[in-house]
Design an enzyme around this catalytic site. Structure first.
Site, PDB file in Angstrom:
ATOM      1  N   GLY B 290     -72.703 -48.668 -50.607  1.00 44.40           N
ATOM      2  CA  GLY B 290     -73.593 -48.642 -49.269  1.00 44.40           C
ATOM      3  C   GLY B 290     -73.093 -47.328 -48.461  1.00 44.40           C
ATOM      4  N   SER B 291     -73.390 -47.465 -47.362  1.00 44.20           N
ATOM      5  CA  SER B 291     -73.511 -46.106 -46.480  1.00 44.20           C
ATOM      6  C   SER B 291     -72.163 -45.688 -46.062  1.00 44.20           C
ATOM      7  CB  SER B 291     -74.007 -46.486 -45.025  1.00 44.20           C
ATOM      8  OG  SER B 291     -75.510 -46.884 -45.242  1.00 44.20           O
TER       9      SER B 291
END
Lengths: 365, 568
Positions: B290-291
């Site tokens: 993810g981020s």
């Protein structure tokens, strides 16, 4: 005709006492391992052996002072007792390892075949004295003792106790030979019995395996050859002087029956060639003085009885040594005076007492 | 005196004596052959069959933390074994032992019925239980003292330490990975034995002493490990996550100071757990990050010169790219953002364009690999996973794929890779190999091997690292990671909230994560926190993982004596 007894032959007494002493030492040593394992007492076997040795020596001294001709009167009762014992043991004997060889009488075990060995020798001596000069006759002199001995042999085989049976049979043949049996008769019976013996071996798988193991013990050294191989390793380990009394290693469950049938292997390991050869020498000394007593006996009964007793002891010793050194197929047979075993020691010492008495009646040759 | 025995008989008696003497001579010859000629041969054979070896157990090396606190040691303990042949009634014995040994009776009965000389029934018994077993006085069931592994701090660092089997052989974790170092060399006791294996008194005996195993000295700090485990447990409970993990590492060296998975297991009772419970997920498992991955996309852009930290990027609510649609966290988007702001706000659309169109898959893949993703780092822990970075030019929907990779989808990384890559930003651009064993020491105290930090490669310049760090400080000061703020310390970080793919499709499960370091101006510690399948209304890394990171970092910095600054 009674002859005044002289002195018994000390040179019969000496080797017997020496062998008995060596035996007690060796039972102490060789019996310690199984004594400790089975009874928690390393001296278990020697204590019991000493308990029998004392009455054995007493019996020897008493019989030394008893005129041997007394036993001629007991010929038939002894023979009957021997047969009754051999028949009884088949029914009431304690079964050990698939064989019934002992009758358990509470504190004591009696081995009827031990009694029978002496009863047979005594019978043959009496027979030879009665049929003096007729032993060479097949029907009058050879067949009757052959049938008696054969019957005893058959009963012993039924126990089964092949080793004792063979010792008994060969001793009887030697006595018959000495008493004047024809060599031709002996050979003929011997040859005729060979197929029967072969069959007995063939029919009993463990005898067959033992025979094969004798031919090449190393081929099956973990199983059938184990006893002989371990025995050879023990004796060989002894070298000239041995590892020292009590220092043997093979008695730690490698050599089987290390305080009974195979005690000579432990003796060879601990006392070396010097000890083992000395034991053989003591038996030869006993043979020499025993047969000498026979030659000097005042009558044929005494002569043949002396031959019988001497042969019974010395031949069994040589048979045992032959087995333990891998020179003969393995059979369960003890080494007189040395192996652990009550009845055998008692009967053997008592027989020596009679032999000593015969020697005391000796005449100059 | 006249002769009373006839002459013929006398001759025969003499012949019998000669015969016996002949046999005796044969016996002498035979004895002479066996004892004098062949004696030494038989003696050797006899000795060979009696002289046998028995293994002597080597003492297993201990495992210490960086300050010499023992984490795994070998002690004499009580064990119960059975001799099936001597057990009279296996069912009865099993029924009596079952409550004491806390094993099912059926299992004990099965072992007691095995065709084996001895079977282990229980190890690591406390003295009271051992005494109770002895009081049962069962035939064929015995209690012995034997060396066994003990973990003085219980479950502490269980995933890293691993555990040993019945024979003290390493089966998991460091116990397994360093088996050859810890085990030592078993000794041999040669002695004369009877056929049943009992020693013959007075027999020959020779002992080749066992060589004890070497000790491991770890980079772990027991106190930090305890703090991390405590905070992680609370964080997992607060987020109602299925499980969580945390890593604390020194950015300049790659030393792992703490590494934990929660829930964990008790290495003394490892067989009570399913195998997945004793996996060290920080090393063996890989996830779509993810981020948090945006940091490395941004670093690639700066290093390649396709953007500066101040370059203004479009940040729409959604972006059509490569035949797909990418959404920003803010449904309406932010209009436009500088790269630093895009990191702070964690806007996917800005990164999708930056990665796929401005940097390009080819270059992005090269940087991600340089940061250590998609390959094993060579961590000295067992079962390290490699993760995976897509291969440029070999995938369908290339542009959309790289757009996704830019913000951490369609790529798999291990937590330890994430920690190492973050450390590379913290330390000024160098990827260090993470490690947990700092020295191997002989029982004598001599250090056999002294591990030095291993730089794998320079990934980015110091300047790029500094600029990314500044953006990461913005994440914490004003972006998605404000819950990671600490009084007295400047914190640099990045949040991540990843959808967890199940059977190839994104479902409702979320992985909340936070990576970062502090103090930002002179980083001492890098931290990674991941919470798997957060069961709350919102599953953001900033909401659940950031506070755990902050608690860990605060306690850890104070423990290490890093002074808080009054101006922060």
């Amino acid at each position: 005709m009674q002859s005044a007894p002289g002195r018994p032959d000390l040179l019969i007494f000496a080797p017997v006492v020496a062998l008995l002493a060596i035996g007690l030492l060796m039972v102490t040593s060789a019996g310690s391992v199984t004594g400790l394992i089975q009874y928690g007492d390393p001296y278990f076997h020697v204590k019991r052996q000493a308990v029998v040795a004392v009455p054995g020596l007493v019996a020897m001294v008493l019989l030394m002072r008893t005129d041997y001709r007394f036993f001629r009167l007991l010929t038939l009762p002894l023979l009957a007792a021997g047969f009754v014992g051999l028949v009884a043991v088949l029914f009431v004997g304690a079964e050990i390892g698939g064989a019934r060889r002992w009758i358990n009488l509470g504190a004591f075990n009696i081995q009827p075949s031990e009694i029978m060995k002496f009863a047979l020798v005594n019978y043959l001596a009496a027979f030879a004295a009665v049929r003096k000069g007729e032993i060479g006759d097949f029907f009058r002199g050879f067949l009757p003792p052959l049938l008696v001995v054969g019957a005893a042999f058959a009963l012993v085989l039924l126990e089964p106790d092949f080793g004792t049976g063979v010792a008994m049979m060969v001793t009887a043949f030697i006595v018959l030979f000495a008493a004047g049996a024809r060599v031709g008769h002996l050979l003929a019976v011997g040859l005729l019995s060979l197929p029967g013996l072969g069959l007995l071996i063939y029919l009993e798988p463990y005898r067959m395996r033992r025979l094969l193991a004798f031919i090449d013990p190393w081929a099956d050294r973990m199983d059938a050859g184990w006893n002989v191989v371990q025995s050879l390793l023990a004796i060989g380990s002894g070298g000239l002087l041995g590892l020292g009394l009590g220092e043997g290693r093979q008695k730690y469950l490698y050599v089987p029956e290390q305080h009974t049938d195979f005690i000579f292997a432990i003796l060879g390991e601990e006392l070396g060639f010097v000890g083992a050869a000395t034991v053989v020498l003591l038996f030869v000394l006993l043979a020499w003085r025993g047969y000498r007593a026979a030659l000097r006996a005042p009558d044929v009964y005494g002569c043949i009885l002396a031959v019988g007793i001497t042969t019974m002891i010395v031949f069994q010793a040589l048979l045992n040594i032959g087995v333990v050194t891998g020179s003969l197929p393995a059979t369960g047979i003890t080494l007189p005076f040395i192996s652990y075993g009550g009845s055998s020691l008692l009967v053997t010492l008592a027989s020596v007492g009679i032999l000593l008495n015969i020697s005391s009646h000796g005449t100059r040759a | 005196m006249s002769r009373r025995v006839p002459q013929g008989l006398r001759v025969r008696v003499a012949l019998v004596f000669l015969g016996m003497t002949f046999l005796a001579v044969l016996a002498w010859l035979r004895l002479g052959w066996l004892q004098l000629v062949e004696g030494s041969h038989y003696r050797t054979l006899a000795l060979e069959q009696r002289y046998r070896a028995e293994n002597l157990v080597a003492e297993r090396g201990a495992i210490y933390d960086r300050n010499g606190v023992p984490l795994a040691v070998t002690v004499q303990g009580n064990a119960v074994y059975g001799v099936p042949a001597a057990v009279e009634n296996p069912a009865r014995a099993a029924a009596l032992l079952s409550p004491l040994l806390r094993e099912p009776a059926a299992e004990l009965e099965r072992r007691l019925s095995q065709d084996s000389p001895t079977v282990w029934l229980a190890v690591r018994l406390d003295p009271e239980t051992a005494a109770a077993v002895e009081r049962l006085n069962l035939n064929g069931v015995y209690v012995v003292q034997r060396p066994q592994r003990d973990y003085p701090h219980g479950t502490l660092a269980a995933d890293i330490l691993g555990f040993t089997g019945l024979d003290n052989q390493g089966l998991a974790g460091l116990e397994f990975h360093y088996e050859s170092v810890l085990r030592g060399v078993p000794g041999r006791h040669f002695s004369e034995r009877d056929p049943r294996g009992r020693a013959i008194p007075g027999g020959l005996s020779r002992v080749v002493e066992a060589v004890p195993g070497h000790d491991l000295i770890l980079t772990l700090d027991r106190v930090l490990q305890y703090m991390v485990e405590q905070e992680l447990a609370q964080g997992v409970a607060a987020a109602r996550a299925e499980w969580g993990l945390a890593i604390l590492m020194r950015p300049h060296t790659g030393e792992i100071l703490a590494m934990a998975t929660y829930p964990s297991f008790d290495p003394a009772k490892w067989s009570d757990y399913l195998p997945r419970a004793y996996r060290n997920r920080a090393v063996t498992d890989q996830f779509e990050p993810g981020s948090t991955l945006k940091l490395f996309t941004a670093a690639a852009a700066l290093e390649e010169g396709v953007a500066t930290i101040d370059t203004v990027l479009d940040a729409p609510g959604q972006l059509r790219i490569g035949g797909g649609i990418v959404h920003c966290y803010s449904p309406s988007g932010y209009g436009s953002l500088t790269l630093a702001e895009a990191i702070a706000k964690s806007c996917n659309t800005a990164f999708a364009y930056l990665g796929a169109e401005m940097i390009g898959g080819q270059t992005l893949a090269r940087y991600l690999q340089a940061f250590g993703f998609g390959g094993r780092l060579g961590v000295d822990l067992p079962g390290e996973a490699a993760g995976s970075v897509p291969t440029p030019g070999r995938i369908a929907g290339e542009t959309l794929r790289w757009a996704n990779v830019s913000f951490g989808q369609g790529i798999a990384v291990t937590p330890v890779q994430l920690a190492a890559a973050t450390a590379a930003i913290a330390n000024g651009g160098v990827l260090m190999r993470p490690y947990v064993v700092q020295a191997i020491r002989a029982p004598s105290g001599d250090v056999i091997e002294d591990r030095q930090p291993t730089p794998l490669r320079r990934v980015i310049s110091e300047e790029t690292a500094r600029e990314i760090t500044q953006a990461m400080e913005m994440v914490v000061s004003q972006g998605t990671g404000t819950r990671a703020r600490l009084p007295g310390y400047r914190v640099a970080g990045k949040t991540g909230t990843a959808q967890i793919p199940e059977n190839g499709v994104y479902g409702s499960k979320r992985l909340a994560s936070f990576v970062g370091f502090a103090p930002a101006e002179a980083p001492e510690l890098v931290g990674v926190v991941m919470l798997y399948d957060v069961q709350q209304d919102t599953a953001e890394g900033g909401r659940w993982a950031a506070p755990v990171f902050a608690e860990i970092m605060d306690r850890a910095l104070k423990h290490l004596g890093v002074p808080p600054r009054p101006d922060v």
